[in-house]
Design a protein around this motif. Structure first.
Motif, PDB file in Angstrom:
ATOM      1  N   ASN A  74       6.219  -4.222  16.358  1.00  0.00           N
ATOM      2  CA  ASN A  74       7.300  -3.248  16.413  1.00  0.00           C
ATOM      3  C   ASN A  74       7.054  -2.250  15.285  1.00  0.00           C
ATOM      4  N   GLU A  75       7.883  -1.247  15.168  1.00  0.00           N
ATOM      5  CA  GLU A  75       7.650  -0.190  14.186  1.00  0.00           C
ATOM      6  C   GLU A  75       7.519  -0.740  12.764  1.00  0.00           C
ATOM      7  N   SER A  76       8.392  -1.636  12.399  1.00  0.00           N
ATOM      8  CA  SER A  76       8.385  -2.194  11.048  1.00  0.00           C
ATOM      9  C   SER A  76       7.149  -3.067  10.790  1.00  0.00           C
ATOM     10  N   SER A  77       6.862  -3.990  11.717  1.00  0.00           N
ATOM     11  CA  SER A  77       5.744  -4.913  11.505  1.00  0.00           C
ATOM     12  C   SER A  77       4.402  -4.182  11.558  1.00  0.00           C
ATOM     13  N   VAL A  78       4.281  -3.182  12.426  1.00  0.00           N
ATOM     14  CA  VAL A  78       3.033  -2.411  12.524  1.00  0.00           C
ATOM     15  C   VAL A  78       2.812  -1.599  11.254  1.00  0.00           C
ATOM     16  N   GLY A  79       3.859  -0.963  10.733  1.00  0.00           N
ATOM     17  CA  GLY A  79       3.735  -0.187   9.504  1.00  0.00           C
ATOM     18  C   GLY A  79       3.314  -1.060   8.333  1.00  0.00           C
ATOM     19  N   SER A  80       3.952  -2.210   8.185  1.00  0.00           N
ATOM     20  CA  SER A  80       3.618  -3.130   7.100  1.00  0.00           C
ATOM     21  C   SER A  80       2.189  -3.649   7.240  1.00  0.00           C
ATOM     22  N   PHE A  81       1.812  -4.018   8.451  1.00  0.00           N
ATOM     23  CA  PHE A  81       0.471  -4.529   8.713  1.00  0.00           C
ATOM     24  C   PHE A  81      -0.591  -3.464   8.414  1.00  0.00           C
ATOM     25  N   ALA A  82      -0.389  -2.230   8.895  1.00  0.00           N
ATOM     26  CA  ALA A  82      -1.367  -1.157   8.684  1.00  0.00           C
ATOM     27  C   ALA A  82      -1.508  -0.833   7.201  1.00  0.00           C
ATOM     28  N   ARG A  83      -0.405  -0.807   6.463  1.00  0.00           N
ATOM     29  CA  ARG A  83      -0.465  -0.540   5.024  1.00  0.00           C
ATOM     30  C   ARG A  83      -1.248  -1.649   4.313  1.00  0.00           C
ATOM     31  N   THR A  84      -0.929  -2.901   4.617  1.00  0.00           N
ATOM     32  CA  THR A  84      -1.627  -4.030   3.995  1.00  0.00           C
ATOM     33  C   THR A  84      -3.101  -4.009   4.354  1.00  0.00           C
ATOM     34  N   TRP A 148     -11.338   6.755  -5.215  1.00  0.00           N
ATOM     35  CA  TRP A 148     -10.983   6.826  -3.801  1.00  0.00           C
ATOM     36  C   TRP A 148      -9.964   7.944  -3.731  1.00  0.00           C
ATOM     37  N   PHE A 149     -10.488   9.177  -3.607  1.00  0.00           N
ATOM     38  CA  PHE A 149      -9.589  10.315  -3.554  1.00  0.00           C
ATOM     39  C   PHE A 149      -8.656  10.146  -2.365  1.00  0.00           C
ATOM     40  N   THR A 150      -7.530  10.820  -2.386  1.00  0.00           N
ATOM     41  CA  THR A 150      -6.527  10.659  -1.339  1.00  0.00           C
ATOM     42  C   THR A 150      -7.181  10.799   0.034  1.00  0.00           C
ATOM     43  N   GLN A 151      -7.059   9.729   0.819  1.00  0.00           N
ATOM     44  CA  GLN A 151      -7.628   9.700   2.158  1.00  0.00           C
ATOM     45  C   GLN A 151      -6.596   9.127   3.129  1.00  0.00           C
ATOM     46  N   THR A 152      -6.573   9.678   4.311  1.00  0.00           N
ATOM     47  CA  THR A 152      -5.625   9.247   5.328  1.00  0.00           C
ATOM     48  C   THR A 152      -6.383   8.723   6.539  1.00  0.00           C
ATOM     49  N   TYR A 153      -5.948   7.543   7.004  1.00  0.00           N
ATOM     50  CA  TYR A 153      -6.555   6.916   8.177  1.00  0.00           C
ATOM     51  C   TYR A 153      -5.488   6.589   9.207  1.00  0.00           C
ATOM     52  N   VAL A 154      -5.910   6.643  10.463  1.00  0.00           N
ATOM     53  CA  VAL A 154      -5.043   6.299  11.579  1.00  0.00           C
ATOM     54  C   VAL A 154      -5.456   4.929  12.086  1.00  0.00           C
ATOM     55  N   TYR A 155      -4.491   4.057  12.209  1.00  0.00           N
ATOM     56  CA  TYR A 155      -4.707   2.727  12.773  1.00  0.00           C
ATOM     57  C   TYR A 155      -4.143   2.690  14.174  1.00  0.00           C
ATOM     58  N   TRP A 156      -4.923   2.151  15.097  1.00  0.00           N
ATOM     59  CA  TRP A 156      -4.495   1.909  16.473  1.00  0.00           C
ATOM     60  C   TRP A 156      -4.447   0.397  16.647  1.00  0.00           C
ATOM     61  N   ILE A 157      -3.286  -0.111  16.976  1.00  0.00           N
ATOM     62  CA  ILE A 157      -3.076  -1.558  17.030  1.00  0.00           C
ATOM     63  C   ILE A 157      -2.429  -1.917  18.363  1.00  0.00           C
ATOM     64  N   ASP A 158      -3.020  -2.895  19.037  1.00  0.00           N
ATOM     65  CA  ASP A 158      -2.380  -3.463  20.225  1.00  0.00           C
ATOM     66  C   ASP A 158      -2.425  -4.979  20.085  1.00  0.00           C
ATOM     67  N   GLY A 159      -2.103  -5.680  21.132  1.00  0.00           N
ATOM     68  CA  GLY A 159      -2.056  -7.135  21.076  1.00  0.00           C
ATOM     69  C   GLY A 159      -3.405  -7.791  20.880  1.00  0.00           C
ATOM     70  N   GLU A 160      -4.492  -7.051  21.065  1.00  0.00           N
ATOM     71  CA  GLU A 160      -5.843  -7.609  20.996  1.00  0.00           C
ATOM     72  C   GLU A 160      -6.710  -7.026  19.893  1.00  0.00           C
TER      73      GLU A 160
END
Length: 169
Positions: A74-84, A148-160
């Motif tokens: 969900n929004e909360s768990s995905v955000g926490s997971f991607a940050r970690t 590690w200069f400021t860098q932004t990454y996009v995470y794509w997460i699904d069930g697999e």
């Protein structure tokens, strides 16, 4: 049909057969995912599923382990997971050995649902200093500094799967 036309038609047919595997569109179905252990023909790679953007993530060596995927996305768990995930990934990328001191800040910029997957944008800034201890009292120590200069990454997460790509690519 004239003999020359048959030879031309046979050559065209042979060329199409030889190049048919090379004509797939970018972003077409993947043939396997090393990060998730899926294989060709498994549910994550069938024609009915859409592959995630980005690439599977090869985990860098270091003291931090890859985090466990949350049981419910969900929004909360995905955000926490991607940050970690990004924090540990960058930490390991900056870490050299036991003398490394890593300083790192990461934040979640955005989380949104996109079809069957979640998209999370994470930004990190940090540095590390490694070394600094002289082996004897007369030697001069050397500190190796890495940014590690400021860098932004996009995470794509699904069930697999978990895929990562640099923002803006």
């Amino acid at each position: 049909m004239r003999p020359r036309s048959r030879a031309l038609a046979a050559a065209v047919a042979a060329a199409l057969l030889l190049t048919s595997g090379c004509l797939a569109a970018p972003g077409g179905p993947m043939t396997g995912d090393t990060a998730t252990g899926t294989s060709p023909g498994s549910p994550a790679t069938t024609a009915s599923s859409t592959p995630l953007p980005g690439k599977s993530i090869a985990w860098p060596d270091g003291p931090k382990e890859r985090p466990e995927r949350p049981p419910e996305l969900n929004e909360s768990s995905v955000g926490s997971f991607a940050r970690t995930y990004e924090y540990r990934y960058v930490y390991n990328s900056l870490w050299y050995d036991e003398t490394s001191e890593v300083s790192l800040e990461c934040e979640v910029d955005r989380v949104e649902r996109r079809g069957d997957a979640w998209r999370a944008v994470v930004t990190c800034t940090g540095y590390s200093n490694t070394g600094g201890e002289a082996e004897n009292g007369t030697a001069t120590s050397t500190v190796v500094h890495a940014d590690w200069f400021t860098q932004t990454y996009v995470y794509w997460i699904d069930g697999e799967s978990v895929h990562r790509e640099r923002a803006g690519e």
